[in-house]
Motif scaffolding. Structure first.
Motif, PDB file in Angstrom:
ATOM      1  N   GLY A  96       0.802  -1.212   0.000  1.00 58.67           N
ATOM      2  CA  GLY A  96       0.000   0.000   0.000  1.00 58.67           C
ATOM      3  C   GLY A  96       0.833   1.258   0.000  1.00 58.67           C
ATOM      4  N   LEU A  97       2.161   1.113  -0.167  1.00 56.21           N
ATOM      5  CA  LEU A  97       3.071   2.251  -0.160  1.00 56.21           C
ATOM      6  C   LEU A  97       3.973   2.195  -1.390  1.00 56.21           C
ATOM      7  CD1 LEU A  97       4.039   2.029   3.612  1.00 56.21           C
ATOM      8  CD2 LEU A  97       2.561   3.769   2.572  1.00 56.21           C
ATOM      9  N   LEU A  98       4.035   3.288  -2.125  1.00 60.84           N
ATOM     10  CA  LEU A  98       4.846   3.384  -3.330  1.00 60.84           C
ATOM     11  C   LEU A  98       6.156   4.089  -3.001  1.00 60.84           C
ATOM     12  CD1 LEU A  98       5.121   3.207  -6.466  1.00 60.84           C
ATOM     13  CD2 LEU A  98       3.935   5.420  -6.563  1.00 60.84           C
ATOM     14  N   ASN A  99       7.282   3.445  -3.320  1.00 60.61           N
ATOM     15  CA  ASN A  99       8.569   4.086  -3.051  1.00 60.61           C
ATOM     16  C   ASN A  99       9.127   4.734  -4.315  1.00 60.61           C
ATOM     17  OD1 ASN A  99      10.044   2.120  -4.590  1.00 60.61           O
ATOM     18  ND2 ASN A  99      10.001   0.744  -2.839  1.00 60.61           N
ATOM     19  N   GLU A 100      10.158   5.527  -4.134  1.00 61.10           N
ATOM     20  CA  GLU A 100      10.698   6.314  -5.243  1.00 61.10           C
ATOM     21  C   GLU A 100      11.353   5.438  -6.310  1.00 61.10           C
ATOM     22  OE1 GLU A 100      13.736  10.092  -5.925  1.00 61.10           O
ATOM     23  OE2 GLU A 100      12.744   9.818  -3.985  1.00 61.10           O
ATOM     24  N   ASP A 101      11.963   4.343  -5.920  1.00 64.97           N
ATOM     25  CA  ASP A 101      12.604   3.467  -6.901  1.00 64.97           C
ATOM     26  C   ASP A 101      11.590   2.896  -7.891  1.00 64.97           C
ATOM     27  OD1 ASP A 101      15.111   3.878  -5.863  1.00 64.97           O
ATOM     28  OD2 ASP A 101      15.089   2.095  -4.591  1.00 64.97           O
ATOM     29  N   THR A 102      10.439   2.463  -7.382  1.00 61.44           N
ATOM     30  CA  THR A 102       9.391   1.942  -8.258  1.00 61.44           C
ATOM     31  C   THR A 102       8.879   3.044  -9.171  1.00 61.44           C
ATOM     32  OG1 THR A 102       8.713   0.327  -6.588  1.00 61.44           O
ATOM     33  CG2 THR A 102       7.128   0.821  -8.321  1.00 61.44           C
ATOM     34  N   PHE A 103       8.718   4.230  -8.627  1.00 63.70           N
ATOM     35  CA  PHE A 103       8.254   5.380  -9.399  1.00 63.70           C
ATOM     36  C   PHE A 103       9.219   5.678 -10.547  1.00 63.70           C
ATOM     37  CE2 PHE A 103       6.901   9.852  -9.870  1.00 63.70           C
ATOM     38  CZ  PHE A 103       5.531   9.682  -9.823  1.00 63.70           C
ATOM     39  N   LYS A 104      10.508   5.639 -10.261  1.00 70.27           N
ATOM     40  CA  LYS A 104      11.515   5.922 -11.290  1.00 70.27           C
ATOM     41  C   LYS A 104      11.544   4.839 -12.362  1.00 70.27           C
ATOM     42  CE  LYS A 104      14.625   8.717  -8.456  1.00 70.27           C
ATOM     43  NZ  LYS A 104      15.954   8.803  -7.782  1.00 70.27           N
ATOM     44  N   THR A 105      11.270   3.607 -11.971  1.00 69.49           N
ATOM     45  CA  THR A 105      11.258   2.507 -12.932  1.00 69.49           C
ATOM     46  C   THR A 105      10.207   2.727 -14.011  1.00 69.49           C
ATOM     47  OG1 THR A 105      12.051   0.930 -11.287  1.00 69.49           O
ATOM     48  CG2 THR A 105      10.934   0.012 -13.211  1.00 69.49           C
ATOM     49  N   VAL A 106       9.054   3.256 -13.617  1.00 66.11           N
ATOM     50  CA  VAL A 106       7.990   3.554 -14.585  1.00 66.11           C
ATOM     51  C   VAL A 106       8.483   4.562 -15.610  1.00 66.11           C
ATOM     52  CG1 VAL A 106       5.680   4.519 -14.878  1.00 66.11           C
ATOM     53  CG2 VAL A 106       6.160   3.042 -12.930  1.00 66.11           C
ATOM     54  N   VAL A 156      15.935   9.935 -16.367  1.00 70.75           N
ATOM     55  CA  VAL A 156      14.710  10.324 -15.668  1.00 70.75           C
ATOM     56  C   VAL A 156      14.932  10.609 -14.184  1.00 70.75           C
ATOM     57  CG1 VAL A 156      13.381   8.850 -17.232  1.00 70.75           C
ATOM     58  CG2 VAL A 156      14.053   7.961 -14.996  1.00 70.75           C
ATOM     59  N   THR A 157      16.124  10.375 -13.698  1.00 75.97           N
ATOM     60  CA  THR A 157      16.368  10.368 -12.255  1.00 75.97           C
ATOM     61  C   THR A 157      15.888  11.633 -11.544  1.00 75.97           C
ATOM     62  OG1 THR A 157      18.306   8.971 -12.624  1.00 75.97           O
ATOM     63  CG2 THR A 157      18.110  10.031 -10.471  1.00 75.97           C
ATOM     64  N   LYS A 158      16.296  12.793 -12.029  1.00 73.10           N
ATOM     65  CA  LYS A 158      15.970  14.037 -11.330  1.00 73.10           C
ATOM     66  C   LYS A 158      14.498  14.397 -11.458  1.00 73.10           C
ATOM     67  CE  LYS A 158      20.551  16.192 -11.420  1.00 73.10           C
ATOM     68  NZ  LYS A 158      21.347  17.366 -11.897  1.00 73.10           N
ATOM     69  N   TYR A 159      13.950  14.295 -12.671  1.00 70.03           N
ATOM     70  CA  TYR A 159      12.560  14.684 -12.839  1.00 70.03           C
ATOM     71  C   TYR A 159      11.631  13.754 -12.069  1.00 70.03           C
ATOM     72  CZ  TYR A 159       8.200  16.230 -14.895  1.00 70.03           C
ATOM     73  OH  TYR A 159       6.923  16.712 -15.054  1.00 70.03           O
ATOM     74  N   ALA A 160      11.911  12.468 -12.114  1.00 71.30           N
ATOM     75  CA  ALA A 160      11.086  11.516 -11.367  1.00 71.30           C
ATOM     76  C   ALA A 160      11.159  11.807  -9.872  1.00 71.30           C
ATOM     77  CB  ALA A 160      11.534  10.081 -11.659  1.00 71.30           C
ATOM     78  N   HIS A 161      12.322  12.248  -9.405  1.00 68.42           N
ATOM     79  CA  HIS A 161      12.466  12.603  -7.988  1.00 68.42           C
ATOM     80  C   HIS A 161      11.584  13.802  -7.643  1.00 68.42           C
ATOM     81  CE1 HIS A 161      14.182  13.560  -4.096  1.00 68.42           C
ATOM     82  NE2 HIS A 161      14.506  14.767  -4.543  1.00 68.42           N
ATOM     83  N   TYR A 162      11.639  14.850  -8.481  1.00 72.61           N
ATOM     84  CA  TYR A 162      10.829  16.036  -8.217  1.00 72.61           C
ATOM     85  C   TYR A 162       9.338  15.696  -8.270  1.00 72.61           C
ATOM     86  CZ  TYR A 162      15.185  18.584  -9.094  1.00 72.61           C
ATOM     87  OH  TYR A 162      16.481  19.049  -9.048  1.00 72.61           O
ATOM     88  N   LEU A 163       8.957  14.861  -9.210  1.00 69.24           N
ATOM     89  CA  LEU A 163       7.562  14.467  -9.335  1.00 69.24           C
ATOM     90  C   LEU A 163       7.117  13.625  -8.143  1.00 69.24           C
ATOM     91  CD1 LEU A 163       5.094  14.600 -11.152  1.00 69.24           C
ATOM     92  CD2 LEU A 163       5.958  12.602 -12.380  1.00 69.24           C
TER      93      LEU A 163
END
Length: 227
Positions: A78-88, A98-105
């Motif tokens: 039930g929790l989304l972490n940043e690594d999974t987000f960046k993988t998308v 995508v590293t920086k933009y995905a982090h800001y998003l």
């Protein structure tokens, strides 16, 4: 002509990403019937009730059930972490970084700045971006540019986000963008927004300026698809 082709390519890439993000969240919107009266609860995080989520978002009960099913498939806790987000992001922008933009998003979605995005965080952001009025979308975008979350956008923050966007697009889409050109673009963009010349942009200045400038609005809509 080349610039037009690059813009069309950019729009197609962003549109494809938007479709992928929706599939990621919805689990491809399975056509199976949904009989649950309540949103199913993961072990580590208990979301709000479906009635509360209906009140907080612009999604229907059935949409929320399907959205949660997809979210849970990718985030069983039930929790989304940043690594999974960046993988998308990485899967749809293979020629860029995508590293920086995905982090800001990610930190824009992470309302409590906890380092984890809950279903409520994600669904409320998605509701604004997909169905919210223009002013709400601009407020959310302001929050994206406000990296340190102090309620203001500085020229440095705007430049950092713009650099991250170009890094994400990659050299194949923006092969000739130089740092000095980007800085000049940000300088012009920032000065239009900073009406009182105090070297920071407030959310009111940001929204007012964007709503009055057709070119800015078009640009904002293009980048909205990347979110």
């Amino acid at each position: 002509m080349k610039m037009c082709i690059r813009r069309k390519s950019c729009k197609r890439q962003l549109f494809k990403f938007a479709q992928h993000l929706l599939q990621f969240v919805t689990g491809t919107l399975s056509s199976e019937s949904v009989d649950d009266e309540q949103v199913e609860v993961p072990i580590q995080h208990r979301p709000e009730t479906i009635e509360q989520l209906e009140a907080l978002t612009l999604f229907t009960r059935r949409e929320l059930q399907m959205l949660y099913r997809g979210f849970k498939n990718d985030c069983p806790s039930g929790l989304l972490n940043e690594d999974t987000f960046k993988t998308v992001y990485a899967s749809f922008f293979p020629q860029g970084d995508v590293t920086k933009y995905a982090h800001y998003l990610f930190i824009a979605f992470d309302r409590n700045q906890s380092g984890l995005v809950t279903f409520e965080d994600f669904i409320m952001g998605l509701s604004v971006l997909l169905r919210g009025p223009v002013e709400d979308k601009l407020s959310w975008t302001f929050n994206l540019y406000d990296i340190n979350k102090d309620g203001f956008i500085t020229k440095e923050e705007m430049l950092d986000v713009m650099k991250a966007i170009y890094d994400m697009m990659g050299k194949s889409i923006n092969p000739n963008v130089k740092d000095v050109t980007l800085k000049q673009h940000v300088e012009t963009f920032f000065q239009k927004m900073d009406k009182n010349q105090d070297c920071v942009v407030t959310v009111d200045e940001f929204i007012e300026c964007c709503q009055k400038d057709d070119n800015m609005m078009k640009s904002m809509h293009i980048f909205d698809l990347a979110i």
